[in-house]
Design a protein around this motif. Structure first.
Motif, PDB file in Angstrom:
ATOM      1  N   GLU A  54       0.836  -1.203   0.000  1.00 60.18           N
ATOM      2  CA  GLU A  54       0.000   0.000   0.000  1.00 60.18           C
ATOM      3  C   GLU A  54       0.866   1.248   0.000  1.00 60.18           C
ATOM      4  O   GLU A  54       1.860   1.331   0.724  1.00 60.18           O
ATOM      5  N   HIS A  55       0.455   2.236  -0.794  1.00 62.01           N
ATOM      6  CA  HIS A  55       1.148   3.530  -0.791  1.00 62.01           C
ATOM      7  C   HIS A  55       0.818   4.331   0.468  1.00 62.01           C
ATOM      8  O   HIS A  55       1.614   5.133   0.927  1.00 62.01           O
ATOM      9  N   ASN A  56      -0.350   4.097   1.039  1.00 62.17           N
ATOM     10  CA  ASN A  56      -0.833   4.851   2.188  1.00 62.17           C
ATOM     11  C   ASN A  56      -0.289   4.248   3.487  1.00 62.17           C
ATOM     12  O   ASN A  56      -0.678   3.139   3.867  1.00 62.17           O
ATOM     13  N   PRO A  57       0.589   4.977   4.203  1.00 61.63           N
ATOM     14  CA  PRO A  57       1.148   4.438   5.455  1.00 61.63           C
ATOM     15  C   PRO A  57       0.096   4.108   6.518  1.00 61.63           C
ATOM     16  O   PRO A  57       0.360   3.312   7.409  1.00 61.63           O
ATOM     17  N   ALA A  58      -1.091   4.672   6.416  1.00 60.66           N
ATOM     18  CA  ALA A  58      -2.157   4.346   7.368  1.00 60.66           C
ATOM     19  C   ALA A  58      -2.585   2.883   7.250  1.00 60.66           C
ATOM     20  O   ALA A  58      -3.176   2.333   8.174  1.00 60.66           O
ATOM     21  N   LYS A  59      -2.253   2.255   6.131  1.00 63.29           N
ATOM     22  CA  LYS A  59      -2.624   0.852   5.920  1.00 63.29           C
ATOM     23  C   LYS A  59      -1.469  -0.098   6.205  1.00 63.29           C
ATOM     24  O   LYS A  59      -1.598  -1.300   6.009  1.00 63.29           O
ATOM     25  N   TRP A  60      -0.341   0.431   6.648  1.00 66.49           N
ATOM     26  CA  TRP A  60       0.794  -0.406   7.003  1.00 66.49           C
ATOM     27  C   TRP A  60       0.546  -1.022   8.379  1.00 66.49           C
ATOM     28  O   TRP A  60      -0.167  -0.457   9.208  1.00 66.49           O
ATOM     29  N   THR A  61       1.160  -2.157   8.634  1.00 65.81           N
ATOM     30  CA  THR A  61       0.961  -2.844   9.906  1.00 65.81           C
ATOM     31  C   THR A  61       2.292  -3.244  10.521  1.00 65.81           C
ATOM     32  O   THR A  61       3.299  -3.392   9.833  1.00 65.81           O
ATOM     33  N   PHE A  62       2.276  -3.428  11.819  1.00 68.40           N
ATOM     34  CA  PHE A  62       3.444  -3.894  12.545  1.00 68.40           C
ATOM     35  C   PHE A  62       3.548  -5.393  12.286  1.00 68.40           C
ATOM     36  O   PHE A  62       2.672  -6.157  12.669  1.00 68.40           O
ATOM     37  N   ALA A  63       4.594  -5.812  11.590  1.00 66.63           N
ATOM     38  CA  ALA A  63       4.711  -7.212  11.189  1.00 66.63           C
ATOM     39  C   ALA A  63       5.378  -8.073  12.256  1.00 66.63           C
ATOM     40  O   ALA A  63       4.871  -9.136  12.608  1.00 66.63           O
ATOM     41  N   PHE A  64       6.530  -7.619  12.746  1.00 68.05           N
ATOM     42  CA  PHE A  64       7.302  -8.415  13.695  1.00 68.05           C
ATOM     43  C   PHE A  64       7.895  -7.509  14.763  1.00 68.05           C
ATOM     44  O   PHE A  64       8.581  -6.546  14.443  1.00 68.05           O
ATOM     45  N   SER A  65       7.657  -7.844  16.003  1.00 65.72           N
ATOM     46  CA  SER A  65       8.245  -7.066  17.096  1.00 65.72           C
ATOM     47  C   SER A  65       9.510  -7.720  17.632  1.00 65.72           C
ATOM     48  O   SER A  65      10.221  -7.118  18.419  1.00 65.72           O
ATOM     49  N   THR A  66       9.783  -8.962  17.178  1.00 64.70           N
ATOM     50  CA  THR A  66      11.002  -9.652  17.602  1.00 64.70           C
ATOM     51  C   THR A  66      11.623 -10.371  16.406  1.00 64.70           C
ATOM     52  O   THR A  66      10.937 -10.721  15.438  1.00 64.70           O
ATOM     53  N   LEU A  67      12.907 -10.611  16.510  1.00 65.34           N
ATOM     54  CA  LEU A  67      13.607 -11.358  15.476  1.00 65.34           C
ATOM     55  C   LEU A  67      13.109 -12.804  15.424  1.00 65.34           C
ATOM     56  O   LEU A  67      13.005 -13.385  14.345  1.00 65.34           O
ATOM     57  N   ALA A  68      12.763 -13.372  16.561  1.00 66.67           N
ATOM     58  CA  ALA A  68      12.264 -14.755  16.587  1.00 66.67           C
ATOM     59  C   ALA A  68      10.980 -14.893  15.765  1.00 66.67           C
ATOM     60  O   ALA A  68      10.798 -15.887  15.049  1.00 66.67           O
ATOM     61  N   GLU A  69      10.097 -13.907  15.843  1.00 59.69           N
ATOM     62  CA  GLU A  69       8.868 -13.934  15.032  1.00 59.69           C
ATOM     63  C   GLU A  69       9.202 -13.881  13.543  1.00 59.69           C
ATOM     64  O   GLU A  69       8.619 -14.620  12.744  1.00 59.69           O
ATOM     65  N   LYS A 146      24.846  -4.831  10.341  1.00 67.91           N
ATOM     66  CA  LYS A 146      23.775  -5.700  10.822  1.00 67.91           C
ATOM     67  C   LYS A 146      22.427  -5.048  10.532  1.00 67.91           C
ATOM     68  O   LYS A 146      22.302  -3.826  10.510  1.00 67.91           O
ATOM     69  N   ILE A 147      21.411  -5.869  10.362  1.00 68.50           N
ATOM     70  CA  ILE A 147      20.047  -5.406  10.120  1.00 68.50           C
ATOM     71  C   ILE A 147      19.355  -5.147  11.453  1.00 68.50           C
ATOM     72  O   ILE A 147      19.290  -6.028  12.306  1.00 68.50           O
ATOM     73  N   CYS A 148      18.816  -3.935  11.605  1.00 65.80           N
ATOM     74  CA  CYS A 148      18.035  -3.579  12.802  1.00 65.80           C
ATOM     75  C   CYS A 148      16.540  -3.771  12.550  1.00 65.80           C
ATOM     76  O   CYS A 148      15.774  -3.980  13.480  1.00 65.80           O
ATOM     77  N   GLY A 149      16.145  -3.657  11.297  1.00 63.15           N
ATOM     78  CA  GLY A 149      14.743  -3.798  10.953  1.00 63.15           C
ATOM     79  C   GLY A 149      14.511  -3.480   9.496  1.00 63.15           C
ATOM     80  O   GLY A 149      15.453  -3.214   8.748  1.00 63.15           O
ATOM     81  N   PHE A 150      13.235  -3.509   9.119  1.00 63.62           N
ATOM     82  CA  PHE A 150      12.905  -3.176   7.741  1.00 63.62           C
ATOM     83  C   PHE A 150      11.437  -2.813   7.621  1.00 63.62           C
ATOM     84  O   PHE A 150      10.632  -3.123   8.495  1.00 63.62           O
ATOM     85  N   THR A 151      11.121  -2.156   6.514  1.00 69.41           N
ATOM     86  CA  THR A 151       9.743  -1.964   6.082  1.00 69.41           C
ATOM     87  C   THR A 151       9.644  -2.728   4.769  1.00 69.41           C
ATOM     88  O   THR A 151      10.307  -2.386   3.785  1.00 69.41           O
ATOM     89  N   GLY A 152       8.849  -3.786   4.780  1.00 67.14           N
ATOM     90  CA  GLY A 152       8.769  -4.666   3.629  1.00 67.14           C
ATOM     91  C   GLY A 152       7.440  -4.603   2.930  1.00 67.14           C
ATOM     92  O   GLY A 152       6.465  -4.021   3.429  1.00 67.14           O
ATOM     93  N   TYR A 153       7.385  -5.224   1.777  1.00 72.29           N
ATOM     94  CA  TYR A 153       6.200  -5.260   0.924  1.00 72.29           C
ATOM     95  C   TYR A 153       5.676  -3.869   0.616  1.00 72.29           C
ATOM     96  O   TYR A 153       4.469  -3.629   0.575  1.00 72.29           O
ATOM     97  N   LEU A 154       6.636  -2.941   0.391  1.00 73.92           N
ATOM     98  CA  LEU A 154       6.277  -1.622  -0.120  1.00 73.92           C
ATOM     99  C   LEU A 154       5.909  -1.773  -1.590  1.00 73.92           C
ATOM    100  O   LEU A 154       6.470  -2.634  -2.288  1.00 73.92           O
ATOM    101  N   PRO A 155       4.994  -0.948  -2.111  1.00 71.96           N
ATOM    102  CA  PRO A 155       4.691  -1.039  -3.538  1.00 71.96           C
ATOM    103  C   PRO A 155       5.968  -0.824  -4.356  1.00 71.96           C
ATOM    104  O   PRO A 155       6.820  -0.015  -3.979  1.00 71.96           O
ATOM    105  N   HIS A 156       6.082  -1.537  -5.450  1.00 74.58           N
ATOM    106  CA  HIS A 156       7.263  -1.389  -6.311  1.00 74.58           C
ATOM    107  C   HIS A 156       7.201  -0.047  -7.037  1.00 74.58           C
ATOM    108  O   HIS A 156       6.140   0.356  -7.517  1.00 74.58           O
ATOM    109  N   THR A 157       8.311   0.643  -7.076  1.00 76.41           N
ATOM    110  CA  THR A 157       8.458   1.882  -7.843  1.00 76.41           C
ATOM    111  C   THR A 157       9.771   1.817  -8.596  1.00 76.41           C
ATOM    112  O   THR A 157      10.642   1.023  -8.269  1.00 76.41           O
ATOM    113  N   ASN A 158       9.901   2.647  -9.578  1.00 77.18           N
ATOM    114  CA  ASN A 158      11.165   2.708 -10.330  1.00 77.18           C
ATOM    115  C   ASN A 158      12.152   3.628  -9.651  1.00 77.18           C
ATOM    116  O   ASN A 158      11.879   4.391  -8.816  1.00 77.18           O
TER     117      ASN A 158
END
Length: 158
Positions: A54-69, A146-158
């Motif tokens: 989704e382009h709209n950040p209001a529709k984004w969700t918290f996916a993982f709060s821990t690395l184990a998840e 090292k990776i601290c986190g990410f925002t994934g499944y963002l819409p693809h853009t050029n």
């Protein structure tokens, strides 16, 4: 065909980040082997956001709060891929669909934009489409980036 690191000859930090997020991540995923990437994270700082394409950040969700998840879901997806019959080598196909050209580094922190744009042909005639992007948040540590986190499944853009 596996891609060549575009930063190898020009920038050691970017080259290391690229190796972690492209070469190592793709191989580990295709092998469904978390141990290959387990040391690439800052476990106590990790979290991830799912942009839900989704382009709209209001529709984004918290996916993982821990690395184990995240590890659990990463392994689940990797095992599904391993159990799928592809008509082409999976690792080569994921490489072909993956681009990582943008890495910003400042004061021991980095943001890397990894894009996915391609299809992986299955033996049943269908294809798995990879069409999104991920922003990785990284930190330089005494043992490397090292990776601290990410925002994934963002819409693809050029």
């Amino acid at each position: 065909m596996k891609k060549t690191n575009p930063f190898s000859a020009t920038n050691a930090d970017r080259a290391a980040i690229w190796e972690m997020l492209v070469t190592r991540d793709i191989k580990a995923y295709c092998d469904a082997d978390w141990l290959q990437v387990a040391d690439d994270f800052v476990a106590d700082e990790f979290y991830a956001i799912n942009a839900n394409r989704e382009h709209n950040p209001a529709k984004w969700t918290f996916a993982f709060s821990t690395l184990a998840e995240y590890q659990q879901e990463w392994l689940r997806q990797a095992k599904v891929a391993q159990g799928t019959m592809y008509s082409e080598p999976l690792e080569d196909a994921v490489h072909a669909a993956t681009t990582l050209n943008e890495i910003q580094i400042e004061n021991g922190r980095a943001i890397a934009r990894k894009q996915f744009n391609g299809k992986i042909q299955r033996t049943d005639g269908e294809a798995d489409e990879l069409l999104w992007q991920t922003l990785y948040y990284l930190k330089q540590t005494d043992t490397g980036w090292k990776i601290c986190g990410f925002t994934g499944y963002l819409p693809h853009t050029n």
